[in-house]
Design a protein around this motif. Structure first.
Motif, short mmCIF file in Angstrom:
data_model
loop_
_atom_site.label_atom_id
_atom_site.label_comp_id
_atom_site.label_asym_id
_atom_site.label_seq_id
_atom_site.Cartn_x
_atom_site.Cartn_y
_atom_site.Cartn_z
N ALA A 113 -33.80 -10.18 34.15
CA ALA A 113 -34.86 -9.94 33.17
C ALA A 113 -35.97 -10.98 33.24
O ALA A 113 -37.14 -10.66 33.07
CB ALA A 113 -34.27 -9.90 31.77
N ALA A 114 -35.60 -12.24 33.49
CA ALA A 114 -36.63 -13.28 33.59
C ALA A 114 -37.57 -12.98 34.75
O ALA A 114 -38.80 -13.10 34.63
CB ALA A 114 -35.98 -14.65 33.76
N ALA A 115 -37.01 -12.59 35.90
CA ALA A 115 -37.84 -12.22 37.04
C ALA A 115 -38.62 -10.95 36.74
O ALA A 115 -39.79 -10.81 37.14
CB ALA A 115 -36.98 -12.05 38.28
N ALA A 116 -38.00 -10.01 36.05
CA ALA A 116 -38.68 -8.76 35.70
C ALA A 116 -39.89 -9.02 34.83
O ALA A 116 -40.94 -8.38 35.00
CB ALA A 116 -37.70 -7.82 34.99
N GLU A 117 -39.78 -9.96 33.92
CA GLU A 117 -40.92 -10.29 33.06
C GLU A 117 -42.07 -10.83 33.89
O GLU A 117 -43.24 -10.50 33.65
CB GLU A 117 -40.50 -11.32 32.01
CG GLU A 117 -41.55 -11.60 30.95
CD GLU A 117 -41.91 -10.38 30.12
OE1 GLU A 117 -43.11 -10.22 29.79
OE2 GLU A 117 -41.01 -9.58 29.79
N ALA A 119 -42.61 -9.98 37.03
CA ALA A 119 -43.14 -8.83 37.76
C ALA A 119 -44.02 -7.96 36.88
O ALA A 119 -45.02 -7.40 37.34
CB ALA A 119 -41.99 -8.01 38.34
N ILE A 120 -43.66 -7.83 35.62
CA ILE A 120 -44.48 -7.05 34.68
C ILE A 120 -45.89 -7.64 34.60
O ILE A 120 -46.88 -6.92 34.43
CB ILE A 120 -43.81 -7.01 33.30
CG1 ILE A 120 -42.57 -6.12 33.35
CG2 ILE A 120 -44.77 -6.53 32.21
CD1 ILE A 120 -41.68 -6.20 32.13
N LEU A 121 -45.98 -8.96 34.75
CA LEU A 121 -47.27 -9.65 34.73
C LEU A 121 -47.93 -9.69 36.11
O LEU A 121 -48.92 -10.38 36.31
CB LEU A 121 -47.08 -11.08 34.21
CG LEU A 121 -46.59 -11.20 32.77
CD1 LEU A 121 -46.22 -12.65 32.45
CD2 LEU A 121 -47.63 -10.69 31.80
N ASP A 122 -47.33 -8.95 37.07
CA ASP A 122 -47.82 -8.91 38.45
C ASP A 122 -47.75 -10.27 39.14
O ASP A 122 -48.56 -10.58 40.03
CB ASP A 122 -49.24 -8.34 38.53
CG ASP A 122 -49.26 -6.82 38.38
OD1 ASP A 122 -48.19 -6.20 38.59
OD2 ASP A 122 -50.32 -6.27 38.03
N ILE A 123 -46.78 -11.09 38.73
CA ILE A 123 -46.50 -12.35 39.41
C ILE A 123 -45.35 -12.09 40.39
O ILE A 123 -44.31 -11.54 39.98
CB ILE A 123 -46.07 -13.44 38.41
CG1 ILE A 123 -47.13 -13.64 37.34
CG2 ILE A 123 -45.78 -14.75 39.15
CD1 ILE A 123 -46.65 -14.48 36.16
N PRO A 124 -45.47 -12.42 41.66
CA PRO A 124 -44.34 -12.27 42.57
C PRO A 124 -43.12 -13.00 42.01
O PRO A 124 -43.21 -14.17 41.64
CB PRO A 124 -44.85 -12.93 43.86
CG PRO A 124 -46.33 -12.79 43.79
CD PRO A 124 -46.67 -12.95 42.33
N SER A 125 -41.99 -12.30 41.97
CA SER A 125 -40.82 -12.84 41.27
C SER A 125 -39.54 -12.45 41.98
O SER A 125 -39.46 -11.38 42.60
CB SER A 125 -40.78 -12.30 39.83
OG SER A 125 -41.97 -12.61 39.12
N MET A 126 -38.53 -13.31 41.84
CA MET A 126 -37.21 -12.95 42.35
C MET A 126 -36.13 -13.55 41.46
O MET A 126 -36.30 -14.61 40.85
CB MET A 126 -37.02 -13.40 43.80
CG MET A 126 -36.86 -14.87 44.02
SD MET A 126 -36.41 -15.22 45.76
CE MET A 126 -36.40 -17.01 45.74
N ALA A 127 -35.01 -12.83 41.39
CA ALA A 127 -33.80 -13.30 40.72
C ALA A 127 -32.77 -13.63 41.79
O ALA A 127 -32.61 -12.87 42.75
CB ALA A 127 -33.26 -12.23 39.78
N VAL A 128 -32.07 -14.75 41.62
CA VAL A 128 -31.12 -15.22 42.61
C VAL A 128 -29.76 -15.41 41.95
O VAL A 128 -29.65 -16.12 40.95
CB VAL A 128 -31.57 -16.54 43.25
CG1 VAL A 128 -30.60 -16.97 44.34
CG2 VAL A 128 -32.98 -16.41 43.81
N SER A 129 -28.72 -14.77 42.52
CA SER A 129 -27.37 -14.86 41.96
C SER A 129 -26.36 -15.16 43.05
O SER A 129 -26.52 -14.73 44.20
CB SER A 129 -26.99 -13.54 41.27
OG SER A 129 -27.92 -13.21 40.25
#
Length: 254
Positions: A113-117, A119-129
């Motif tokens: 969700a943090a990465a999704a937020e 992306a919603i702002l059109d910032i390149p984002s990734m979640a790492v697990s």
């Protein structure tokens, strides 16, 4: 101008995974860490609307390097991009999460969700697990995260798209490669362990296993199980387009 990287997670500001991510991102840009004050696993994309958000300066190695927030991972990215940063970051990285976020876990994950937020702002984002809950190999996760972050900073991502990255808990030399995957259709088979409180009454502790609902070929579930890093592009138009023609046939009326 030096690029800004916003780091968050759902395990909390002082989690080992965020420390590993901070070290991994060092040198790629100016780091800003904004993360929940306490663990927020399983909060999905929840936001805080009925209570005030309290922001507290935090330090790593005796230096001010970020803020903890008494809210959700999505809250952290929202307040960071709206208040705490002078301009939008060039990258949002969430993690490293202790435990995988494959299949239906993507829906529940605060890390995603943090990465999704972002992306919603059109910032390149990734979640790492990292695919473990015990004896995590943070060095492997840090290496993979840095390589992918560098690639995103150079290449960018399409609007409203993020990458969901899951890493096998293996020594780096045993990682078999990287697979571009899809989210595996699955569900959790929950088990609720019933316990009795000392003064009477019951409580329940939820546990369970991820159960695939289709052939796992090409999925994030299969890739990680087989020793590959899974990289899944995720977007947020959740419309079921295939169903629209059928619904139109209903000729719905008031």
């Amino acid at each position: 101008m030096k690029k800004t990287i916003l780091i968050s997670n759902d395990d909390g500001f002082h989690a080992a995974g965020i420390a590993a991510l901070r070290k991994a991102m060092a040198g790629l840009g100016k780091l800003m860490i904004v993360a929940p004050a306490a663990e927020q696993s399983g909060t999905s994309h929840a936001i805080t609307v009925a209570n005030p958000l309290k922001v507290k300066k935090q330090k790593f190695d005796g230096r001010h390097e970020g803020y903890s927030v008494n809210g959700t991972p999505a809250d952290c990215v929202k307040i960071a991009t709206s208040v705490l940063l002078d301009r939008l970051p060039q990258l949002v990285v969430s993690g490293v999460n202790l435990g995988p976020n494959v299949g239906i876990s993507v829906i529940y994950s605060g890390t995603v969700a943090a990465a999704a937020e972002g992306a919603i702002l059109d910032i390149p984002s990734m979640a790492v697990s990292l695919d473990t809950f015990t004896n995590p190999r943070w060095d492997t996760a840090a290496h993979v995260a840095r390589r992918l972050a560098g690639k995103i900073l150079r290449k960018g991502l399409p609007p409203a798209t993020m990458l969901n990255v899951n890493i096998p808990n293996l020594p780096l030399k045993k990682i078999r490669g990287i697979k571009i995957t899809r989210v595996g259709r699955s569900r959790f088979a929950e088990i609720f362990h019933r316990r009795t409180m000392p003064r009477g009454g019951n409580y329940y502790w939820m546990d369970g296993d991820l159960v695939p609902l289709e052939d796992v070929n090409g999925t994030d579930i299969q890739a990680v199980k087989n020793g590959f890093v899974s990289v899944t592009p995720i977007s947020f138009d959740i419309t079921s387009y295939a169903v629209i023609p059928e619904l139109k046939k209903w000729e719905l009326k008031i």
